[in-house]
Design a protein around this motif. Structure first.
Motif, short mmCIF file in Angstrom:
data_model
loop_
_atom_site.label_atom_id
_atom_site.label_comp_id
_atom_site.label_asym_id
_atom_site.label_seq_id
_atom_site.Cartn_x
_atom_site.Cartn_y
_atom_site.Cartn_z
N ALA A 510 0.82 -1.21 0.00
CA ALA A 510 0.00 0.00 0.00
C ALA A 510 0.86 1.26 0.00
N LEU A 511 2.04 1.20 0.58
CA LEU A 511 2.95 2.35 0.58
C LEU A 511 3.74 2.44 -0.72
N LEU A 512 4.18 1.30 -1.23
CA LEU A 512 5.06 1.30 -2.40
C LEU A 512 4.30 1.59 -3.68
N GLU A 513 3.11 1.06 -3.82
CA GLU A 513 2.38 1.24 -5.09
C GLU A 513 2.12 2.72 -5.40
N LEU A 533 13.55 2.99 -4.93
CA LEU A 533 12.51 2.09 -4.42
C LEU A 533 12.63 0.65 -4.89
N ALA A 534 13.47 0.38 -5.90
CA ALA A 534 13.48 -0.97 -6.48
C ALA A 534 13.80 -2.04 -5.45
N ASP A 535 14.82 -1.81 -4.62
CA ASP A 535 15.20 -2.82 -3.62
C ASP A 535 14.05 -3.06 -2.63
N HIS A 536 13.33 -2.01 -2.30
CA HIS A 536 12.23 -2.14 -1.34
C HIS A 536 11.02 -2.83 -1.96
N CYS A 537 10.91 -2.78 -3.28
CA CYS A 537 9.79 -3.46 -3.94
C CYS A 537 9.98 -4.97 -4.00
N THR A 538 11.22 -5.42 -3.98
CA THR A 538 11.46 -6.87 -4.01
C THR A 538 11.60 -7.47 -2.61
N ALA A 539 11.95 -6.66 -1.60
CA ALA A 539 12.17 -7.19 -0.25
C ALA A 539 10.94 -7.88 0.35
N PRO A 540 9.71 -7.37 0.14
CA PRO A 540 8.55 -8.05 0.74
C PRO A 540 8.32 -9.47 0.25
N LEU A 541 9.04 -9.89 -0.80
CA LEU A 541 8.89 -11.27 -1.25
C LEU A 541 9.20 -12.26 -0.14
N ASP A 542 10.07 -11.86 0.80
CA ASP A 542 10.42 -12.76 1.91
C ASP A 542 9.20 -13.07 2.78
N LEU A 543 8.23 -12.17 2.82
CA LEU A 543 7.05 -12.39 3.64
C LEU A 543 6.09 -13.39 3.02
N LEU A 544 6.29 -13.70 1.75
CA LEU A 544 5.35 -14.60 1.07
C LEU A 544 5.49 -16.04 1.55
N GLU A 545 6.56 -16.33 2.30
CA GLU A 545 6.74 -17.69 2.80
C GLU A 545 5.79 -18.01 3.95
N GLU A 546 5.21 -16.96 4.55
CA GLU A 546 4.29 -17.18 5.66
C GLU A 546 2.97 -17.75 5.16
N GLN A 547 2.25 -18.31 6.08
CA GLN A 547 0.99 -18.97 5.73
C GLN A 547 -0.18 -17.97 5.78
N ALA A 548 -1.29 -18.36 5.18
CA ALA A 548 -2.58 -17.66 5.30
C ALA A 548 -2.51 -16.23 4.80
N ILE A 549 -1.78 -16.00 3.72
CA ILE A 549 -1.77 -14.68 3.08
C ILE A 549 -2.73 -14.74 1.90
N PRO A 550 -3.67 -13.82 1.81
CA PRO A 550 -4.67 -13.87 0.73
C PRO A 550 -4.02 -13.90 -0.66
#
Length: 888
Positions: A510-513, A533-550
């Protein structure tokens, strides 16, 4: 002396031909020696006299048809010696290659990212922001004495490796040694050695500082050149490699050992210098169980309890407890300087809270803080020291230090400091441009920041900085912040962050877009924004390993990372783009599935990057896989399928597989014609590609006719100023140029230059490519002054948007050097060609045709300098490095 266009005397010498005008001048010398007139030559070779006159005037080159025309003319003029004929042919093809070299050749490869500014000055001012250095006196005195005694009889080991856990103060010790060296007038150089590219960039800057010849700055033998200059220094010097946490990757050359003396790290031998390396890696696997005699390892652990206590007292003051109380707490923290820093700053802040406002659980003294640590149960924290995990004491200390610091802020009414720190840790490791990224209204809309007041974000940031958890700099949109890597790793490993992964992922997107908006990552006008911003746009990929993300949130995060990778590719940062695409594609495979359309799009774009990097085989393999998947899922004639099929054909054309490329292009064209009609834009794109294939086959008259037909139809369907129409017109003009129909080429390029500026803007790559072609045509037609003026404009625009060493910029610089020759500035041309050669060796490789062209032209300029101006002031380092090229 004007050595460019004036009349020449003596025997013709094709070795000194640099430009078309040189070719005409040398050919005229041969004609004068033969006694033949222009008309007599024209009559005997059956070419119109006006055309042959252009050969001798230097405005035209002999055509490729009829075959052997150049050799027939030369033999007619009395040139029969095989060596002379070979030299003439070499000059002829060098001039042919120089035209149309605008940097758009898909076969070009970049072996490194565009250059970025670096500093090799030690950042000694950082020490003023830190507490006094304690507990390292013996090590510091030893290092300082070795540095100051360099060049004298002394210990053989003058390469010193400081290793230990992140946060143990390695860089601080090295910086203190550098400060002492500077005070004693010792030349001191500081290289950030985080990875191989960072080290190489720093060493290139050192090469400039030491006076390494320009043509070696980007050559494969740069380490040897730098070390020759270091060994030649007759004064003491200090070289620091900081943060070399992967020494084999950052200090050694590919396929070489770290300690074999061939990379950036070498024994100083008889040199008057000292080297300090800071690293987390002190393992035997890296440095050997018995390091070589020229290298000494120093392990930095925690400080002695008394020294550590004094660090706490300096930061927190004496009002919060006795020296013994501080010593007990410091011992519990393992004496780790980073933990001491965090705890000391915390207690300093806590001591200022009025007792009535402090909650009952708020530690305000050394003893209370120690009791809080004892009650806590922190989880493990990443960290390495000599190849092993840090002790549990150190891990628990850091974990609980930052957690208690955040509890203090909560007690002071800053309950949102913790989620803000977690949010920052979810972004990239580079500087966070919080001035343009963080928006209070967006944060307030998140469940993590419910009830936050308008100034809450700013107050939380200032509080986090006060406790040493972040460092802030700059103002307004230029404001940025950094976080110590160990703090960032600790926060990212916190189970509480993992529990809120979905909310944090939603907030980061929501902040990056909005920060990047709907801007096209391929547009140079947006690149300054994307770089932040490029590095910050790819960093959240690490959070995708968590469960129950829509699923929609997963897709948004992958799409954001895809756009960042697309920017890196468009801007020429191809190494970083490869890493970003790899991470994004892996996340897409894991979260969306192998056959998801976004996954296939990312794979398609990665194949385009492979094509850009000269990895045509990899590009072909990936395009084939995407094409097969799209055929299975979407069918043979879906627009996306045909899109990939078209790019596969383009890749095959670049690889020289022209027959298969032709089949795919024909198939794509037939499908688009049947499904979309003959005048649909996609159909016209396919027809344009077929014309490109004719040009690749060197069937220029047929290509010319094909482009003319497509141009007429695109003008009818899309309009004269549509970008696609102008692309076809540009390719048509390039064929005119290759056919030496320079008057028609100039007319087309002038129209394109004016209209591209209006439609696309001056800085657009297509606009600048057209401008560069117009420069070449003007120069070849003899309008040298006009070519020089426009050439400088185009070259500067390419520098501003692409960087000094991008292939397109190098093409502009190369042509400007040729123009300098025709303006009489041979010495300046030689200087610029030397720089162009060095950059092409680095960017394209020594075997690339454009690198060889720069080398051969530089040799020709050198021949002219020798023959025509033997007493000219010549730089001693001007002799070019001969590229090694595979035999034809």
């Amino acid at each position: 002396m004007n050595t460019g266009q004036g009349a020449r005397v003596g025997r013709p010498d094709p070795r000194r031909i640099v430009t078309r005008h040189d070719f005409g001048a040398e050919l005229t010398l041969a004609r004068q020696a033969s006694g033949l007139s222009v008309r007599q030559v024209a009559s005997r070779v059956a070419v119109p006299a006006s055309t042959v006159g252009g050969y001798f005037a230097g405005t035209h080159l002999p055509g490729l048809q009829p075959p052997g025309l150049l050799e027939r003319i030369l033999r007619l003029l009395g040139t029969t010696d095989p060596a002379d004929l070979t030299a003439w042919r070499s000059a002829y093809w060098r001039l042919r290659q120089a035209g149309g070299s605008g940097g758009d050749d898909p076969r070009q490869t970049e072996r490194a990212d565009p250059l970025v500014p670096v500093s090799i000055r030690p950042p000694v001012e950082r020490l003023a922001l830190e507490p006094s250095i304690r507990g390292r006196d013996e090590l510091l005195q030893s290092l300082e004495s070795i540095v100051l005694a360099a060049g004298q009889a002394g210990p053989p080991a003058r390469v010193h490796v400081l290793h230990g856990l992140s946060g143990s103060g390695k860089s601080t010790v090295a910086l203190a040694a550098a400060r002492t060296a500077l005070h004693r007038q010792v030349r001191t150089f500081w290289i950030q050695a985080d990875d191989g590219p960072s080290t190489a960039a720093g060493m290139r800057a050192l090469a400039v500082e030491l006076g390494v010849p320009m043509d070696q700055w980007y050559a494969e033998n740069l380490p040897d050149g730098v070390w020759r200059c270091l060994e030649a220094l007759d004064e003491p010097w200090l070289l620091v490699f900081d943060n070399a946490d992967d020494p084999p990757a950052s200090l050694a050359l590919p396929r070489h050992g770290l300690l074999d003396g061939t990379g950036w790290l070498r024994p100083t031998g008889r040199a008057s210098g000292t080297i300090i390396v800071t690293t987390r890696d002190g393992s035997n696997m890296t440095w050997h169980s018995t390091p070589p005699p020229w290298l000494t390892l120093h392990r930095l652990g925690g400080l002695h309890r008394d020294d550590a206590a004094e660090v706490l007292r300096e930061l927190a003051g004496s009002a919060v407890g006795t020296h013994d109380d501080a010593a007990a707490l410091a011992e519990r923290l393992g004496g780790l300087p980073l933990a001491l820093n965090l705890v000391g700053r915390y207690l300093n802040e806590a001591d200022e809270v009025p007792p009535g406002l402090a909650g009952p659980g708020l530690p305000r003294t050394y003893t209370a803080y120690l009791e809080a640590l004892t009650r806590g149960d922190a989880g493990p924290m990443p960290g390495r020291s000599g190849g092993t995990f840090a002790s549990r004491t150190s891990r628990t200390g850091i974990d609980q230090a930052w957690d208690l610091s955040l509890s203090l802020l909560a007690e002071r009414g800053l309950a949102h400091a913790k989620p803000l720190l977690q949010l920052l840790a979810c972004l990239g490791a580079t500087v966070v441009p919080y001035g343009r990224l963080l928006r209070a209204e967006t944060l307030a809309g998140s469940s993590l920041f419910t009830g936050m007041q308008p100034l809450g974000t700013w107050e939380a940031l200032r509080a986090l900085e006060g406790l040493g958890l972040i460092t802030m700099s700059g103002r307004d949109d230029a404001a940025g912040l950094t976080m110590h890597p160990l703090v960032r790793d600790t926060v990212r490993a916190d189970p509480d962050l993992r529990r809120h992964a979905g909310a944090l992922l939603h907030l980061t997107t929501a902040l990056l877009e909005p920060a990047i908006g709907a801007v096209d990552p391929k547009s140079p006008a947006t690149w300054s924004q994307w770089r932040l911003l490029a590095d910050h746009c790819t960093a959240p990929l690490d959070l995708l390993e968590e469960q129950a993300i829509p699923a929609d949130l997963l897709r948004a995060a992958v799409r954001l990372a895809h756009r960042a990778a697309s920017f890196l590719r468009a801007a020429g940062h191809r190494g970083q783009a490869g890493s970003a695409f790899d991470r994004t594609l892996a996340a897409a495979h894991r979260c969306l599935g192998d056959l998801d359309q976004l996954t296939l799009t990312i794979s398609h774009d990665l194949a385009r990057l492979d094509h850009d990097r000269g990895r045509a085989a990899e590009a072909e393999e990936r395009f084939r896989a995407v094409l097969a998947a799209r055929r299975d899922i979407l069918g043979d004639e879906h627009p996306d399928t045909l899109h990939t099929q078209y790019y596969l054909a383009r890749t095959l054309r670049a690889r020289g597989a022209l027959d298969e490329a032709e089949k795919l292009l024909a198939s794509t064209l037939a499908a688009r014609t049947r499904l979309l009609g003959t005048l649909h834009p996609d159909t016209l794109t396919s027809r344009h590609g077929s014309a490109d294939l004719l040009k690749a086959r060197d069937r220029l008259p047929e290509a010319l006719a094909a482009y003319q037909e497509v141009l007429a139809q695109r003008q009818q369907v899309l309009g004269e100023a549509h970008p696609a129409t102008m692309v076809t017109r540009q390719h048509l003009a390039e064929v005119y140029q290759r056919l030496d129909q320079l008057d028609l080429a100039e007319r087309e390029f002038r129209w394109l230059w004016e209209n591209n500026q209006r439609v696309r803007g001056t800085g657009h790559p297509r606009t600048l490519a057209v401008g560069q072609s117009l420069v070449e045509v003007l120069h070849d037609r003899g309008a040298v002054a006009a070519a020089a003026d426009l050439g400088r404009t185009v070259a500067q625009a390419r520098r501003d948007t692409l960087g000094d060493a991008h292939p397109a910029t190098l093409a502009s610089r190369y042509r400007l050097a040729l123009i300098q020759v025709d303006q009489g500035d041979v010495v300046g041309a030689r200087r610029e060609l030397t720089a162009v050669l060095a950059d092409r060796q680095h960017v394209l490789g020594v075997d690339h045709p454009h690198t060889g062209l720069a080398h051969d032209t530089l040799v020709a300029v050198g021949q002219r300098t020798t023959d025509q101006a033997p007493h000219a002031d010549r730089a001693p380092d001007a002799e070019p490095v001969r590229p090694h090229r595979a035999p034809d």
